[in-house]
Design a protein around this motif. Structure first.
Motif, mmCIF file in Angstrom:
data_model
loop_
_atom_site.group_PDB
_atom_site.id
_atom_site.type_symbol
_atom_site.label_atom_id
_atom_site.label_comp_id
_atom_site.label_asym_id
_atom_site.label_seq_id
_atom_site.Cartn_x
_atom_site.Cartn_y
_atom_site.Cartn_z
ATOM 1 N N VAL A 175 -7.907 -1.523 17.570
ATOM 2 C CA VAL A 175 -7.600 -2.468 16.504
ATOM 3 C C VAL A 175 -6.554 -1.864 15.561
ATOM 4 O O VAL A 175 -6.775 -0.786 14.997
ATOM 5 C CB VAL A 175 -8.868 -2.813 15.691
ATOM 6 N N LEU A 176 -5.428 -2.544 15.394
ATOM 7 C CA LEU A 176 -4.412 -2.118 14.448
ATOM 8 C C LEU A 176 -4.541 -2.958 13.184
ATOM 9 O O LEU A 176 -4.498 -4.190 13.241
ATOM 10 C CB LEU A 176 -3.012 -2.244 15.039
ATOM 11 N N VAL A 177 -4.724 -2.286 12.045
ATOM 12 C CA VAL A 177 -4.909 -2.958 10.760
ATOM 13 C C VAL A 177 -3.802 -2.539 9.810
ATOM 14 O O VAL A 177 -3.611 -1.342 9.567
ATOM 15 C CB VAL A 177 -6.278 -2.603 10.131
ATOM 16 N N THR A 178 -3.077 -3.498 9.252
ATOM 17 C CA THR A 178 -2.080 -3.177 8.230
ATOM 18 C C THR A 178 -2.722 -3.288 6.852
ATOM 19 O O THR A 178 -3.667 -4.043 6.646
ATOM 20 C CB THR A 178 -0.858 -4.108 8.317
ATOM 21 N N GLY A 179 -2.202 -2.512 5.906
ATOM 22 C CA GLY A 179 -2.830 -2.480 4.590
ATOM 23 C C GLY A 179 -4.266 -2.005 4.694
ATOM 24 O O GLY A 179 -5.177 -2.578 4.109
ATOM 25 N N ALA A 180 -4.454 -0.901 5.434
ATOM 26 C CA ALA A 180 -5.795 -0.529 5.906
ATOM 27 C C ALA A 180 -6.578 0.387 4.988
ATOM 28 O O ALA A 180 -7.706 0.734 5.306
ATOM 29 C CB ALA A 180 -5.674 0.144 7.280
#
Length: 268
Positions: A5-10
């Motif tokens: 899972v790639l999360v931006t603003g993580a």
């Protein structure tokens, strides 16, 4: 197969909560944020608590080089790591991103005409151009595999006359509805998550007055993400966490625009 899972603003708010809840499910993570220090701190906590693999990618998504590096990671399934910290260390093959969470963003406290054009263009870019670019790269990777998930963090503001923030979120809601219909038959789920007011650092960063919002309208980030993941698993194109915001959103569709705009002016 373990999800990656790639999360931006993580490292804060809803993005950090998505990372926690996916880690609790045993998913491996690619965390994206601007500051390396908070990224590494978040990664260490997640690895220790949940025993999952966590990559970190420090990148400013409003910078061309930063966005290019994140796009490269999404496209890099099975390639050898060329420098970014990967789960297996330098030289390790990087697993395909199977879930993309487009969460990075911020708000502008002043009305459109009171902001500089540069500020408004950057605001539009982080909320529309960047998530569309990442979603495009993800789809190129997911379609041959006949599976994947894209979660776009939007807002109930997208259902209201709410300046350029509402307009940007409306664009992502519309895109998610279309993409879910179009790519759903290929095994790819696309969901726009539309929270209302959430207890995060979002409003402090934009300089908004949280005290002006009734306590009953505030949501916990944990609830928002739990309902978002449930709705995404069910194949819903739009997730509106909590019954109160489902009701308010339904009301916004039929109430006079002037009334909805006045209420929406308070914040996210």
């Amino acid at each position: 197969m373990t999800e990656t899972v790639l999360v931006t603003g993580a490292t804060s708010g809803i993005g950090a909560e998505f990372a926690r809840q996916f880690a609790a499910r045993g998913c491996n993570l690619v965390l994206v944020a601007r500051a390396p220090g908070p990224l590494e701190e978040a990664a260490t906590i997640l690895r220790k608590k949940w025993g999952v693999d966590v990559e970190t990618l420090a990148a400013d998504l409003l910078d061309d080089d930063g966005l290019t590096r994140v796009l490269g990671r999404i496209r890099a399934a099975g390639e050898l790591d060329a420098g970014e910290p990967a789960a297996g260390g330098p030289g390790a093959a990087r697993p395909a991103v199977t879930v993309l969470v487009n969460n990075a963003g911020y708000g502008l406290v002043k009305p459109f005409a009171d902001n500089t054009l540069e500020d408004e263009v950057r605001h539009l870019r982080i909320h529309v151009e960047v998530p569309l670019a990442l979603a495009h790269a993800a789809l190129q990777s997911m379609r041959p595999r006949r599976g994947g998930t894209i979660i776009n963090v939007a807002s109930v503001a997208g259902f209201t006359p709410r300046g350029t923030y509402g307009a940007a979120k409306a664009a992502m809601i519309s895109f998610s509805r279309w993409a879910n219909l179009t790519y759903g038959p290929e095994g790819i789920r696309v969901t726009a998550v539309c929270p209302g007011f959430v207890h995060t650092q979002f409003h402090q960063r934009m300089g908004a007055d949280k005290a002006s919002v009734p306590a009953a309208l505030w949501l916990d980030a944990g609830l928002v993400v739990r309902e978002a993941l449930r709705d995404t698993a069910a194949g819903k194109a739009v997730s509106i966490p909590s019954l109160r915001y489902k009701a308010l959103t339904a009301l916004a569709r039929v109430a006079p625009s002037s009334v909805v705009a006045r209420l929406a002016r308070r914040g996210r």
